[in-house]
Design a protein around this motif. Sequence first.
Motif, short mmCIF file in Angstrom:
data_model
loop_
_atom_site.label_atom_id
_atom_site.label_comp_id
_atom_site.label_asym_id
_atom_site.label_seq_id
_atom_site.Cartn_x
_atom_site.Cartn_y
_atom_site.Cartn_z
N ASN A 1 0.89 -1.51 -0.04
CA ASN A 1 -0.09 -0.15 -0.22
C ASN A 1 1.00 0.87 0.12
OD1 ASN A 1 -2.78 1.35 0.09
ND2 ASN A 1 -2.70 2.27 2.33
N ASP A 2 0.76 2.07 -0.94
CA ASP A 2 1.28 3.02 -1.16
C ASP A 2 2.44 3.15 -1.82
OD1 ASP A 2 -1.20 5.34 -0.69
OD2 ASP A 2 -0.59 5.20 1.81
N ILE B 1 -2.29 0.73 -4.14
CA ILE B 1 -3.31 0.43 -3.32
C ILE B 1 -3.81 -1.05 -2.84
CG2 ILE B 1 -5.51 1.37 -2.52
CD1 ILE B 1 -6.05 3.48 -4.95
N ALA C 1 -13.12 6.83 -3.55
CA ALA C 1 -12.24 8.28 -3.10
C ALA C 1 -11.22 8.82 -3.69
CB ALA C 1 -12.33 8.57 -1.38
N VAL D 1 -5.78 -3.32 -1.55
CA VAL D 1 -7.89 -3.66 -1.27
C VAL D 1 -7.98 -4.77 -1.25
CG1 VAL D 1 -8.46 -1.60 -3.45
CG2 VAL D 1 -7.64 -3.77 -4.11
N GLU E 1 -14.64 1.62 -0.18
CA GLU E 1 -14.43 3.32 -0.11
C GLU E 1 -13.34 3.90 -0.69
OE1 GLU E 1 -16.86 4.66 1.91
OE2 GLU E 1 -18.39 3.39 0.24
N ARG E 2 -11.93 2.70 -0.92
CA ARG E 2 -11.26 3.53 -0.83
C ARG E 2 -11.07 4.00 -2.39
NH1 ARG E 2 -7.55 -0.09 1.32
NH2 ARG E 2 -8.41 0.19 3.14
N ASP F 1 -14.52 -2.07 2.65
CA ASP F 1 -13.30 -0.44 2.99
C ASP F 1 -12.36 -0.38 2.18
OD1 ASP F 1 -14.43 -0.29 5.66
OD2 ASP F 1 -13.01 -1.39 6.69
N SER F 2 -12.40 -1.57 0.93
CA SER F 2 -11.22 -0.88 -0.30
C SER F 2 -12.37 -0.78 -1.28
CB SER F 2 -11.05 -2.50 -1.08
OG SER F 2 -10.09 -3.10 0.18
#
Length: 259
Positions: A93-94, A107, A160, A109, A156-157, A153-154
């Motif tokens: 991640n990131d 990202i 965004a 997920v 929603e990420r 949650d994934s």
Amino acid sequence: MIQIDALPAFTDNYIWLLQDNATQRCAVVDPGDAAPVLAWLQGHPGWQLSDILITHHHHDHVGGVEQLKAHTGARVCGPANERIPGRDLALGNDDRVQVLGLDLQVIAVPGHTLGHIAYYGGALPTPVLFCGDTLFAAGCGRLFEGTPQQMHDSLERLAALPAATLIYCTHEYTLSNLRFAKAVEPQNPHIAQRFEEVTQLRAQDRITLPSNLALEKLTNPFLRTTETSVKEKADERTGRQNPTPSAVFAGLRAWKDTF
């Protein structure tokens, strides 16, 4: 400018082919089968496959990796927390990775698989997202390893990200997903219109991708779990109150699994 085309594989997979015409270098995303990529390279003499991007470990996404790497020497990039054949660069991640001059953000997920990642490029004229089997056009992936909370949650990420983001998922599931979306929100005019458009495309055997995030937010029930109509339908199907968006998601996903 990077050109992105789909190479069909199996019955409903797409291998995404990124092309830099200035350098005649290309990259592919989730090559479950080497044959379509090798056929393209054979038909385009002088082109070099420089990178292979992997989102998760399922065979229909990695089955062609080792043959392509052996044939071209391409660098294989994939999730750090999954077993990816031939992987040269492990990503979490990131993290960021440079491909054909593009700066791609990684990202995490989890949901479809626990180590699933997506690649987001925000520097193009239009942002792009290669999301594997997490977010589909009008749908989302099954939960083979993760929990409903993780997948919610994934999503929603991803939701965004900028509304103009083009969604490059890896299956032609759009029409069947829209049939489900119509069952969830029968009065949603955006879903009705998209269903008609996609029905016509598929009748002509035409691709329905990429989608974009703005359209998904209007028509994808898994991104609409806070909508009253979606919650009410989930409550009706589960026979109980679903107090949180992730609970609504869980109810929808369970329904879709048997739809």
